[in-house]
Design a protein around this motif. Structure first.
Motif, PDB file in Angstrom:
ATOM      1  N   ARG A 126    -117.194  27.592 -21.836  1.00 29.91           N
ATOM      2  CA  ARG A 126    -117.135  28.701 -20.887  1.00 29.91           C
ATOM      3  C   ARG A 126    -118.514  28.964 -20.311  1.00 29.91           C
ATOM      4  O   ARG A 126    -119.074  28.113 -19.647  1.00 29.91           O
ATOM      5  N   GLN A 127    -119.102  30.110 -20.578  1.00 32.10           N
ATOM      6  CA  GLN A 127    -120.390  30.432 -19.959  1.00 32.10           C
ATOM      7  C   GLN A 127    -121.575  30.158 -20.877  1.00 32.10           C
ATOM      8  O   GLN A 127    -122.697  30.577 -20.574  1.00 32.10           O
ATOM      9  N   THR A 128    -121.358  29.471 -21.973  1.00 32.04           N
ATOM     10  CA  THR A 128    -122.438  29.236 -22.933  1.00 32.04           C
ATOM     11  C   THR A 128    -122.792  27.757 -22.988  1.00 32.04           C
ATOM     12  O   THR A 128    -121.917  26.902 -23.106  1.00 32.04           O
ATOM     13  N   VAL A 129    -124.072  27.485 -22.904  1.00 33.22           N
ATOM     14  CA  VAL A 129    -124.592  26.127 -23.018  1.00 33.22           C
ATOM     15  C   VAL A 129    -125.122  25.922 -24.434  1.00 33.22           C
ATOM     16  O   VAL A 129    -125.854  26.766 -24.955  1.00 33.22           O
ATOM     17  N   PHE A 130    -124.731  24.816 -25.054  1.00 34.40           N
ATOM     18  CA  PHE A 130    -125.266  24.436 -26.358  1.00 34.40           C
ATOM     19  C   PHE A 130    -126.061  23.153 -26.185  1.00 34.40           C
ATOM     20  O   PHE A 130    -125.686  22.281 -25.392  1.00 34.40           O
ATOM     21  N   ALA A 131    -127.160  23.019 -26.915  1.00 37.52           N
ATOM     22  CA  ALA A 131    -128.016  21.844 -26.723  1.00 37.52           C
ATOM     23  C   ALA A 131    -128.765  21.511 -27.997  1.00 37.52           C
ATOM     24  O   ALA A 131    -129.090  22.396 -28.806  1.00 37.52           O
ATOM     25  N   LEU A 132    -129.037  20.209 -28.168  1.00 37.12           N
ATOM     26  CA  LEU A 132    -129.956  19.732 -29.188  1.00 37.12           C
ATOM     27  C   LEU A 132    -131.301  19.517 -28.500  1.00 37.12           C
ATOM     28  O   LEU A 132    -131.407  18.714 -27.578  1.00 37.12           O
ATOM     29  N   THR A 133    -132.308  20.251 -28.925  1.00 35.87           N
ATOM     30  CA  THR A 133    -133.611  20.200 -28.270  1.00 35.87           C
ATOM     31  C   THR A 133    -134.662  19.647 -29.224  1.00 35.87           C
ATOM     32  O   THR A 133    -134.492  19.648 -30.440  1.00 35.87           O
ATOM     33  N   GLY A 134    -135.762  19.198 -28.639  1.00 35.87           N
ATOM     34  CA  GLY A 134    -136.866  18.696 -29.440  1.00 35.87           C
ATOM     35  C   GLY A 134    -137.815  17.900 -28.585  1.00 35.87           C
ATOM     36  O   GLY A 134    -137.527  17.576 -27.429  1.00 35.87           O
ATOM     37  N   SER A 135    -138.958  17.588 -29.126  1.00 33.44           N
ATOM     38  CA  SER A 135    -139.938  16.792 -28.406  1.00 33.44           C
ATOM     39  C   SER A 135    -139.752  15.328 -28.791  1.00 33.44           C
ATOM     40  O   SER A 135    -139.371  15.009 -29.920  1.00 33.44           O
ATOM     41  N   GLY A 136    -140.013  14.450 -27.841  1.00 35.11           N
ATOM     42  CA  GLY A 136    -139.897  13.024 -28.106  1.00 35.11           C
ATOM     43  C   GLY A 136    -138.481  12.566 -28.364  1.00 35.11           C
ATOM     44  O   GLY A 136    -138.256  11.583 -29.072  1.00 35.11           O
ATOM     45  N   VAL A 137    -137.488  13.263 -27.775  1.00 31.34           N
ATOM     46  CA  VAL A 137    -136.098  12.932 -28.070  1.00 31.34           C
ATOM     47  C   VAL A 137    -135.643  11.656 -27.374  1.00 31.34           C
ATOM     48  O   VAL A 137    -134.534  11.197 -27.607  1.00 31.34           O
ATOM     49  N   TYR A 138    -136.479  11.057 -26.546  1.00 29.84           N
ATOM     50  CA  TYR A 138    -136.101   9.817 -25.876  1.00 29.84           C
ATOM     51  C   TYR A 138    -136.745   8.604 -26.519  1.00 29.84           C
ATOM     52  O   TYR A 138    -136.748   7.522 -25.957  1.00 29.84           O
ATOM     53  N   PHE A 158    -128.216  27.830 -28.355  1.00 29.48           N
ATOM     54  CA  PHE A 158    -127.223  28.285 -27.381  1.00 29.48           C
ATOM     55  C   PHE A 158    -127.930  29.125 -26.341  1.00 29.48           C
ATOM     56  O   PHE A 158    -128.986  29.730 -26.599  1.00 29.48           O
ATOM     57  N   ASP A 159    -127.355  29.197 -25.144  1.00 29.27           N
ATOM     58  CA  ASP A 159    -127.894  30.018 -24.070  1.00 29.27           C
ATOM     59  C   ASP A 159    -126.731  30.460 -23.206  1.00 29.27           C
ATOM     60  O   ASP A 159    -126.031  29.633 -22.616  1.00 29.27           O
ATOM     61  N   ASP A 160    -126.486  31.781 -23.141  1.00 33.55           N
ATOM     62  CA  ASP A 160    -125.359  32.298 -22.355  1.00 33.55           C
ATOM     63  C   ASP A 160    -125.801  33.018 -21.088  1.00 33.55           C
ATOM     64  O   ASP A 160    -125.029  33.734 -20.460  1.00 33.55           O
ATOM     65  N   GLY A 161    -127.034  32.806 -20.691  1.00 33.29           N
ATOM     66  CA  GLY A 161    -127.536  33.433 -19.476  1.00 33.29           C
ATOM     67  C   GLY A 161    -128.295  34.710 -19.709  1.00 33.29           C
ATOM     68  O   GLY A 161    -129.118  35.099 -18.893  1.00 33.29           O
ATOM     69  N   SER A 162    -128.025  35.380 -20.803  1.00 35.14           N
ATOM     70  CA  SER A 162    -128.750  36.603 -21.145  1.00 35.14           C
ATOM     71  C   SER A 162    -129.473  36.480 -22.471  1.00 35.14           C
ATOM     72  O   SER A 162    -130.446  37.191 -22.718  1.00 35.14           O
ATOM     73  N   THR A 163    -128.997  35.578 -23.322  1.00 31.36           N
ATOM     74  CA  THR A 163    -129.584  35.419 -24.650  1.00 31.36           C
ATOM     75  C   THR A 163    -129.698  33.946 -24.991  1.00 31.36           C
ATOM     76  O   THR A 163    -128.791  33.165 -24.701  1.00 31.36           O
ATOM     77  N   ARG A 164    -130.805  33.572 -25.583  1.00 32.06           N
ATOM     78  CA  ARG A 164    -130.954  32.237 -26.141  1.00 32.06           C
ATOM     79  C   ARG A 164    -131.256  32.388 -27.627  1.00 32.06           C
ATOM     80  O   ARG A 164    -132.064  33.214 -28.019  1.00 32.06           O
ATOM     81  N   GLY A 165    -130.588  31.594 -28.447  1.00 36.88           N
ATOM     82  CA  GLY A 165    -130.809  31.668 -29.879  1.00 36.88           C
ATOM     83  C   GLY A 165    -130.656  30.314 -30.526  1.00 36.88           C
ATOM     84  O   GLY A 165    -130.210  29.345 -29.904  1.00 36.88           O
ATOM     85  N   VAL A 166    -131.025  30.230 -31.781  1.00 38.11           N
ATOM     86  CA  VAL A 166    -130.964  28.998 -32.553  1.00 38.11           C
ATOM     87  C   VAL A 166    -129.791  29.077 -33.521  1.00 38.11           C
ATOM     88  O   VAL A 166    -129.699  30.012 -34.316  1.00 38.11           O
ATOM     89  N   LEU A 167    -128.886  28.096 -33.436  1.00 35.62           N
ATOM     90  CA  LEU A 167    -127.764  28.036 -34.376  1.00 35.62           C
ATOM     91  C   LEU A 167    -128.177  27.393 -35.692  1.00 35.62           C
ATOM     92  O   LEU A 167    -127.739  27.822 -36.770  1.00 35.62           O
ATOM     93  N   ALA A 168    -128.985  26.336 -35.612  1.00 40.10           N
ATOM     94  CA  ALA A 168    -129.356  25.593 -36.818  1.00 40.10           C
ATOM     95  C   ALA A 168    -130.515  24.673 -36.497  1.00 40.10           C
ATOM     96  O   ALA A 168    -130.866  24.478 -35.327  1.00 40.10           O
ATOM     97  N   SER A 169    -131.078  24.093 -37.518  1.00 40.92           N
ATOM     98  CA  SER A 169    -132.054  23.033 -37.316  1.00 40.92           C
ATOM     99  C   SER A 169    -131.352  21.842 -36.691  1.00 40.92           C
ATOM    100  O   SER A 169    -130.223  21.502 -37.043  1.00 40.92           O
ATOM    101  N   GLY A 170    -132.030  21.179 -35.752  1.00 37.47           N
ATOM    102  CA  GLY A 170    -131.434  20.029 -35.102  1.00 37.47           C
ATOM    103  C   GLY A 170    -131.665  18.727 -35.834  1.00 37.47           C
ATOM    104  O   GLY A 170    -131.050  17.707 -35.502  1.00 37.47           O
ATOM    105  N   GLU A 171    -132.520  18.734 -36.850  1.00 38.52           N
ATOM    106  CA  GLU A 171    -132.907  17.482 -37.512  1.00 38.52           C
ATOM    107  C   GLU A 171    -131.745  16.710 -38.125  1.00 38.52           C
ATOM    108  O   GLU A 171    -131.725  15.476 -38.069  1.00 38.52           O
TER     109      GLU A 171
END
Length: 430
Positions: free
Chosen positions: A192-204, A215-228
């Motif tokens: 729906r209106q929420t973007v979820f992403a795995l972020t990090g440096s050197g991911v390529y 997650f980012d829903d346009g008004s709030t960005r937060g961390v669900l878990a460690s991406g490792e």
């Protein structure tokens, strides 16, 4: 007298036993010559069309062998070949909101990354490209078509070919979804209106490590878990987000996309799967393990019912697709092979091969591999033929709806489906 009567009864009993033995022998001999299940003896059909016979057999007792036999007498499945614009379409997806449209991001050339940032989205149907549905003013390097009909496009955020990328998410009307700030990531899923992403440096790099699942829903960005611990994320059905482990020793994580809380008791939670799919009716799930097995899970009980297959789905964005009732699974593999499976017995119905991944070098961590694509209901497949920069890419669109095959066989015989048969197949009797 009594002796003669006893002897007569003995003779009769011996004759009965001899006759029974003869019948048994004849049956055994007959079974040795009997055709395999689903095969048709033309002489036994009379005036009944073979497609109708196979359709009725399949309706009475569905199985992979009877479905294959039905396809054989129908002469195979219908296919449409379309030629795209010049160049390669690296990322393709059936529009989740309209299975008559194939969305594709165009690459104008092969070679280095800086020569591959002119992309357009096209709607392909009825044998030709019918319109350009979105032409961005800013060149985008990669496009990710999300399951809910949104599209995530991201540009090179730092000027180098291996830099982190900033996401722009568009809904089905091609309007950007609001985010709190530019989102740099390589793995996206949208609910729906929420973007979820795995972020990090050197991911390529060839050995990426993600730092955060956000997650980012346009008004709030937060961390669900460690991406490792994770290598990929997706939303196999509405309402849940699944993160897949990087190794067979890891475990999937499952979150509620609305509350963004972990669902510890979900059947997919804690599994060593690289990808998964859930049937549209919510009855079962299938997960692909690291060793290539397909595990079938009854979602009402959470029990694993059986396993089958041998697939390589590493690096594939949408590798598993289930039909609405969970009876048919379509898999897309790393080498371009697409297989349609009958889930109940784990047998392949057919297997066909498209072009193996992108014709240019692209590691698993760059962008979703999509040499072939499957519609969200499993009823349509797009197979890509190998392409060169100088020639159009050719796609073969195949309808794989089991119910339509049965209806076609009945229609060809001039006998429409009965209401009971249509109900058994889950389709209208019109």
């Amino acid at each position: 007298m009594e002796h003669d009567r006893a002897r007569g009864l003995g003779v009769i009993l011996l004759l009965v036993l001899s006759a029974a033995a003869l019948v048994l022998v004849l049956r055994l001999l007959d079974s040795g010559d009997r055709s395999p299940e689903g095969a048709i003896d033309p002489d036994a059909l009379g005036d009944v069309p073979a497609p109708l016979v196979m359709a009725e057999l399949f309706i009475a007792e569905p199985s992979s062998s009877r479905l294959r036999a039905l396809l054989e007498v129908l002469g195979g499945v219908d296919a449409l070949t379309v030629a795209s614009a010049q160049g390669a379409f690296d990322l393709v997806r059936f529009d989740p909101l309209d299975f008559d449209r194939l969305l594709a991001a165009q690459r104008r050339s092969y070679g280095l990354a800086e020569n591959q940032n002119l992309n357009r989205l096209w709607a392909i149907g009825e044998g030709e490209i019918v319109q350009s549905v979105w032409a961005p003013e800013t060149p985008h390097d990669f496009v990710h078509f999300n399951q809910d009909g949104t599209t995530t496009m991201w540009v090179n955020g730092g000027g180098g070919g291996f830099a982190d990328r900033v996401a722009h998410v568009l809904d089905s009307d091609w309007e950007p979804l609001a985010t709190t700030e530019p989102l740099y990531a390589a793995r996206f899923a949208v609910a729906r209106q929420t973007v979820f992403a795995l972020t990090g440096s050197g991911v390529y790099s060839t050995d990426p490590t993600y730092e955060e699942l956000v997650f980012d829903d346009g008004s709030t960005r937060g961390v669900l878990a460690s991406g490792e611990p994770y290598q990929w994320i997706d939303t196999p059905t509405d309402g849940i987000l699944v993160a897949y482990p990087t190794t067979a020793e890891g475990a999937t994580g499952v979150w509620d996309t609305t509350t963004r809380s972990l669902i510890h008791l979900h059947a997919l939670s804690g599994q060593p799967f690289v990808r998964s799919a859930i049937s549209g009716d919510g009855s079962l799930a299938i997960g692909a393990t690291f060793d290539g097995l397909l595990d079938v899970i009854d979602l009402s009980s959470g029990a694993r019912t059986h396993s089958f297959g041998s697939v390589d789905v590493q690096g594939i964005d949408r590798a598993l697709t289930l039909s609405h009732d969970g009876s048919v699974l379509v898999t897309v593999e790393k080498d371009g092979t697409v297989t349609m499976w009958w889930v109940a017995d784990g047998s392949p119905i057919f297997s066909i091969r498209g072009a193996a991944v992108q014709p240019r070098w692209l590691s698993d961590v760059y962008a979703p591999r999509s040499a072939s694509a499957v519609a969200a209901n499993g009823a349509r497949i797009a197979l890509r033929a190998a392409a060169t920069p100088e020639s159009p890419t050719t796609w073969t669109i195949i309808d794989t709806d089991v119910r339509s095959w049965v209806a076609q066989a009945c229609d060809d015989a001039g006998r429409p489906l009965t209401e009971d048969e249509a109900a058994a197949l889950g389709i209208s009797a019109d």
